[in-house]
Design a protein around this motif. Structure first.
Motif, PDB file in Angstrom:
ATOM      1  N   ALA A 274      -3.498   8.187   4.371  1.00 33.46           N
ATOM      2  CA  ALA A 274      -3.790   7.498   3.114  1.00 33.46           C
ATOM      3  C   ALA A 274      -4.782   6.361   3.327  1.00 33.46           C
ATOM      4  O   ALA A 274      -5.677   6.136   2.502  1.00 33.46           O
ATOM      5  N   LEU A 275      -4.652   5.640   4.427  1.00 33.14           N
ATOM      6  CA  LEU A 275      -5.579   4.551   4.722  1.00 33.14           C
ATOM      7  C   LEU A 275      -6.997   5.073   4.905  1.00 33.14           C
ATOM      8  O   LEU A 275      -7.967   4.465   4.437  1.00 33.14           O
ATOM      9  N   ARG A 276      -7.134   6.199   5.565  1.00 31.18           N
ATOM     10  CA  ARG A 276      -8.463   6.750   5.811  1.00 31.18           C
ATOM     11  C   ARG A 276      -9.123   7.236   4.525  1.00 31.18           C
ATOM     12  O   ARG A 276     -10.343   7.260   4.414  1.00 31.18           O
ATOM     13  N   GLN A 277      -8.319   7.632   3.550  1.00 34.87           N
ATOM     14  CA  GLN A 277      -8.861   8.170   2.304  1.00 34.87           C
ATOM     15  C   GLN A 277      -9.032   7.114   1.215  1.00 34.87           C
ATOM     16  O   GLN A 277      -9.723   7.355   0.225  1.00 34.87           O
ATOM     17  N   ALA A 278      -8.427   5.953   1.395  1.00 40.63           N
ATOM     18  CA  ALA A 278      -8.455   4.923   0.349  1.00 40.63           C
ATOM     19  C   ALA A 278      -9.853   4.320   0.218  1.00 40.63           C
ATOM     20  O   ALA A 278     -10.563   4.148   1.216  1.00 40.63           O
ATOM     21  N   PRO A 279     -10.262   3.970  -1.000  1.00 40.68           N
ATOM     22  CA  PRO A 279     -11.568   3.326  -1.185  1.00 40.68           C
ATOM     23  C   PRO A 279     -11.560   1.904  -0.643  1.00 40.68           C
ATOM     24  O   PRO A 279     -10.510   1.265  -0.524  1.00 40.68           O
TER      25      PRO A 279
ATOM     26  N   PHE B 135       0.839  -1.198   0.000  1.00 37.18           N
ATOM     27  CA  PHE B 135       0.000   0.000   0.000  1.00 37.18           C
ATOM     28  C   PHE B 135       0.876   1.252   0.000  1.00 37.18           C
ATOM     29  O   PHE B 135       0.625   2.207  -0.750  1.00 37.18           O
ATOM     30  N   GLN B 136       1.893   1.261   0.830  1.00 38.71           N
ATOM     31  CA  GLN B 136       2.785   2.417   0.905  1.00 38.71           C
ATOM     32  C   GLN B 136       3.509   2.649  -0.421  1.00 38.71           C
ATOM     33  O   GLN B 136       3.656   3.797  -0.864  1.00 38.71           O
ATOM     34  N   GLU B 137       3.938   1.585  -1.058  1.00 37.49           N
ATOM     35  CA  GLU B 137       4.606   1.717  -2.354  1.00 37.49           C
ATOM     36  C   GLU B 137       3.674   2.347  -3.385  1.00 37.49           C
ATOM     37  O   GLU B 137       4.079   3.235  -4.148  1.00 37.49           O
TER      38      GLU B 137
ATOM     39  N   THR C 202       7.799   0.968   4.935  1.00 42.92           N
ATOM     40  CA  THR C 202       8.268   0.475   6.226  1.00 42.92           C
ATOM     41  C   THR C 202       7.430  -0.676   6.765  1.00 42.92           C
ATOM     42  O   THR C 202       7.870  -1.403   7.643  1.00 42.92           O
ATOM     43  N   GLY C 203       6.205  -0.818   6.273  1.00 42.80           N
ATOM     44  CA  GLY C 203       5.308  -1.818   6.839  1.00 42.80           C
ATOM     45  C   GLY C 203       4.763  -1.417   8.192  1.00 42.80           C
ATOM     46  O   GLY C 203       4.187  -2.240   8.898  1.00 42.80           O
ATOM     47  N   GLU C 204       4.923  -0.150   8.558  1.00 47.97           N
ATOM     48  CA  GLU C 204       4.416   0.366   9.821  1.00 47.97           C
ATOM     49  C   GLU C 204       3.574   1.608   9.549  1.00 47.97           C
ATOM     50  O   GLU C 204       3.814   2.333   8.582  1.00 47.97           O
ATOM     51  N   VAL C 205       2.591   1.858  10.413  1.00 48.90           N
ATOM     52  CA  VAL C 205       1.685   2.986  10.216  1.00 48.90           C
ATOM     53  C   VAL C 205       2.276   4.242  10.836  1.00 48.90           C
ATOM     54  O   VAL C 205       2.493   4.309  12.044  1.00 48.90           O
TER      55      VAL C 205
END
Length: 224
Positions: free
Chosen positions: A67-72, A48-50, A57-60
């Motif tokens: 980005a997570l909050r805005q993703a569909p 997702f980060q890529e 980093t694999g960390e939030v």
């Protein structure tokens, strides 16, 4: 290249009124300790980060949380397919939800419902500052709606007890107060507890929650 990962029990994301601030939790907000997961967390999160041009980093962190909050939902379902796709702190929070359920004698179906709810509400990120109205924590519970104090809501074991309906405070019905919850559709039970403006979005995480429980539960002890 991945950074070194800690396995502290909670990462907190604070969203301020004039911007977004990411903060590490204090001891009061840490999830109860549990044995380390057998999963190598962060795999889906790295992808997702890529895709979003973020450090993989694999960390939030703050930017990842935004980005997570805005993703569909369609992208989030592709991102989070197994326990290994959660970040390490978020996986620790999920394990705490399971442990609290075990400690309270909640059947596995109830634990699945709790995992579905937290996955939809926060992806198991523990928010210390309100994001929507006064919603906080992994379940996005609101102090103004009787879920407890901000300190109680942002403590993962305590907020899990509130969701299950075994916390010794608050006026909201939790899971076990929902009459007939055992025979209801899981997504309907999530909505009965949460009273969300988006009642149909919980069901999409049912299979993820079942797989998460099956994978993690064998190594999670009960949390009283």
């Amino acid at each position: 290249m991945r950074t070194s990962r800690t396995r502290t029990a909670t990462v907190a994301v604070a969203l301020a009124a004039v911007g977004t601030l990411f903060a590490m939790p204090t001891a009061a907000h840490a999830a109860a300790p549990s044995p380390v997961s057998t999963a190598a967390p962060g795999q889906g999160l790295e992808r997702f980060q890529e895709r979003h041009g973020l450090p993989s980093t694999g960390e939030v962190d703050r930017r990842t949380a935004e980005a997570l909050r805005q993703a569909p939902d369609s992208e989030l379902r592709q991102t989070f397919r197994t326990a290994a796709d959660l970040g390490p702190e978020e996986l620790a929070n999920a394990r705490t939800v399971i442990g609290v359920g075990k400690g309270a004698g909640i059947p596995e179906q109830g634990q699945v419902i709790a995992l579905m709810t937290a996955m939809q509400e926060s992806k198991f990120v523990n928010y210390l500052t309100p994001v929507d109205h006064d919603s906080l924590g992994i379940f996005q519970q609101r102090p103004s709606m009787g879920w407890g104090t901000p300190e109680q809501i942002t403590d993962v074991p305590t907020s899990s007890k509130s969701f299950y309906g075994v916390a010794p405070f608050g006026s909201n019905p939790g899971l076990i107060q929902i009459q007939g919850w055992e025979t209801m559709a899981p997504g309907d039970v999530c909505q009965a507890v949460q009273r969300s403006a988006y009642p149909d979005r919980y069901a999409q995480w049912e299979q993820f929650a079942r797989d998460l429980l099956a994978r993690e539960s064998p190594t999670v002890p009960p949390i009283p």
